[in-house]
Design an enzyme around this catalytic site. Structure first.
Site, PDB file in Angstrom:
ATOM      1  N   HIS A 108     -69.303   1.438 -19.613  1.00  0.00           N
ATOM      2  CA  HIS A 108     -70.280   1.717 -18.418  1.00  0.00           C
ATOM      3  C   HIS A 108     -69.933   1.847 -17.149  1.00  0.00           C
ATOM      4  O   HIS A 108     -70.667   2.417 -16.283  1.00  0.00           O
ATOM      5  CB  HIS A 108     -71.602   0.655 -18.740  1.00  0.00           C
ATOM      6  CG  HIS A 108     -72.182   0.768 -19.822  1.00  0.00           C
ATOM      7  ND1 HIS A 108     -71.778   0.290 -21.093  1.00  0.00           N
ATOM      8  CD2 HIS A 108     -73.427   1.490 -20.245  1.00  0.00           C
ATOM      9  CE1 HIS A 108     -72.587   0.647 -22.198  1.00  0.00           C
ATOM     10  NE2 HIS A 108     -73.584   1.184 -21.631  1.00  0.00           N
ATOM     11  N   TYR A 168     -82.504   3.680 -13.810  1.00  0.00           N
ATOM     12  CA  TYR A 168     -81.729   2.860 -15.014  1.00  0.00           C
ATOM     13  C   TYR A 168     -80.660   2.192 -14.747  1.00  0.00           C
ATOM     14  O   TYR A 168     -79.576   2.642 -14.149  1.00  0.00           O
ATOM     15  CB  TYR A 168     -81.361   3.675 -16.023  1.00  0.00           C
ATOM     16  CG  TYR A 168     -80.908   3.283 -17.339  1.00  0.00           C
ATOM     17  CD1 TYR A 168     -81.304   2.063 -18.012  1.00  0.00           C
ATOM     18  CD2 TYR A 168     -80.378   4.210 -18.320  1.00  0.00           C
ATOM     19  CE1 TYR A 168     -81.081   1.521 -19.266  1.00  0.00           C
ATOM     20  CE2 TYR A 168     -80.006   3.546 -19.607  1.00  0.00           C
ATOM     21  CZ  TYR A 168     -80.466   2.287 -19.899  1.00  0.00           C
ATOM     22  OH  TYR A 168     -79.706   1.810 -21.105  1.00  0.00           O
ATOM     23  N   TRP A 200     -73.026   8.828 -28.287  1.00  0.00           N
ATOM     24  CA  TRP A 200     -72.902   7.525 -27.492  1.00  0.00           C
ATOM     25  C   TRP A 200     -73.480   6.181 -28.223  1.00  0.00           C
ATOM     26  O   TRP A 200     -72.905   5.251 -28.302  1.00  0.00           O
ATOM     27  CB  TRP A 200     -73.766   7.683 -26.204  1.00  0.00           C
ATOM     28  CG  TRP A 200     -73.778   6.523 -25.401  1.00  0.00           C
ATOM     29  CD1 TRP A 200     -74.635   5.722 -25.345  1.00  0.00           C
ATOM     30  CD2 TRP A 200     -72.885   6.384 -24.337  1.00  0.00           C
ATOM     31  NE1 TRP A 200     -74.341   4.595 -24.190  1.00  0.00           N
ATOM     32  CE2 TRP A 200     -73.112   4.978 -23.742  1.00  0.00           C
ATOM     33  CE3 TRP A 200     -71.366   6.969 -23.994  1.00  0.00           C
ATOM     34  CZ2 TRP A 200     -72.263   4.440 -22.786  1.00  0.00           C
ATOM     35  CZ3 TRP A 200     -70.599   6.423 -22.981  1.00  0.00           C
ATOM     36  CH2 TRP A 200     -70.938   5.055 -22.416  1.00  0.00           C
TER      37      TRP A 200
END
Length: 131
Positions: free
Chosen positions: A22, A41, A76
């Site tokens: 990430h 987000y 993903w």
């Protein structure tokens, strides 16, 4: 804008790799998230593997459906699924959504909004004929 908070449980033995992935999310994934309504987000990872996510979106179901239509999301989610405990769905569908019980700005705004003006009362000397 709807505020969404959710949790997932990252496997303790995969936490470091999860964080590394990430730190450099694929550019096409970032763009797809933005384009389908995932705004502001963020993900937060506690040292026991509890993952807390937060986002703002006009419509969560539409944002999820938009991502489901992208090839990048399918790739993903397939890669990310192995990082989570007790997950029967793709991570972007299998999270536990939390109910918001307090938001500072909403309550401050409610305090500063004057109550609606009451209709003027009739003067005691007014009669039905005068009105």
């Amino acid at each position: 804008m709807h505020r969404v908070c959710f949790t997932l449980q990252v496997r303790k033995d995969r936490m470091e790799e999860y964080a590394e992935r990430h730190a450099a999310v694929w550019p096409d994934m970032l763009q797809a998230l933005h384009d389908t309504g995932w705004h502001d987000y963020s993900l937060f990872l506690r040292d026991d593997g509890l993952l807390v996510g937060y986002l703002e979106t006009p419509d969560l179901a539409a944002a999820q459906a938009g991502m489901a239509r992208t090839d990048v999301n399918a790739r993903w989610q397939a890669e990310m699924a192995e990082f989570f405990e007790d997950l029967d769905l793709p991570p972007d569908q299998g999270f536990w959504q939390l109910t918001e019980v307090f938001h500072l700005e909403d309550q401050l705004a409610a305090l500063s909004t004057p109550p609606p003006a009451a209709a003027p009362a009739a003067h005691p000397t007014d009669t039905a004929q005068d009105q």
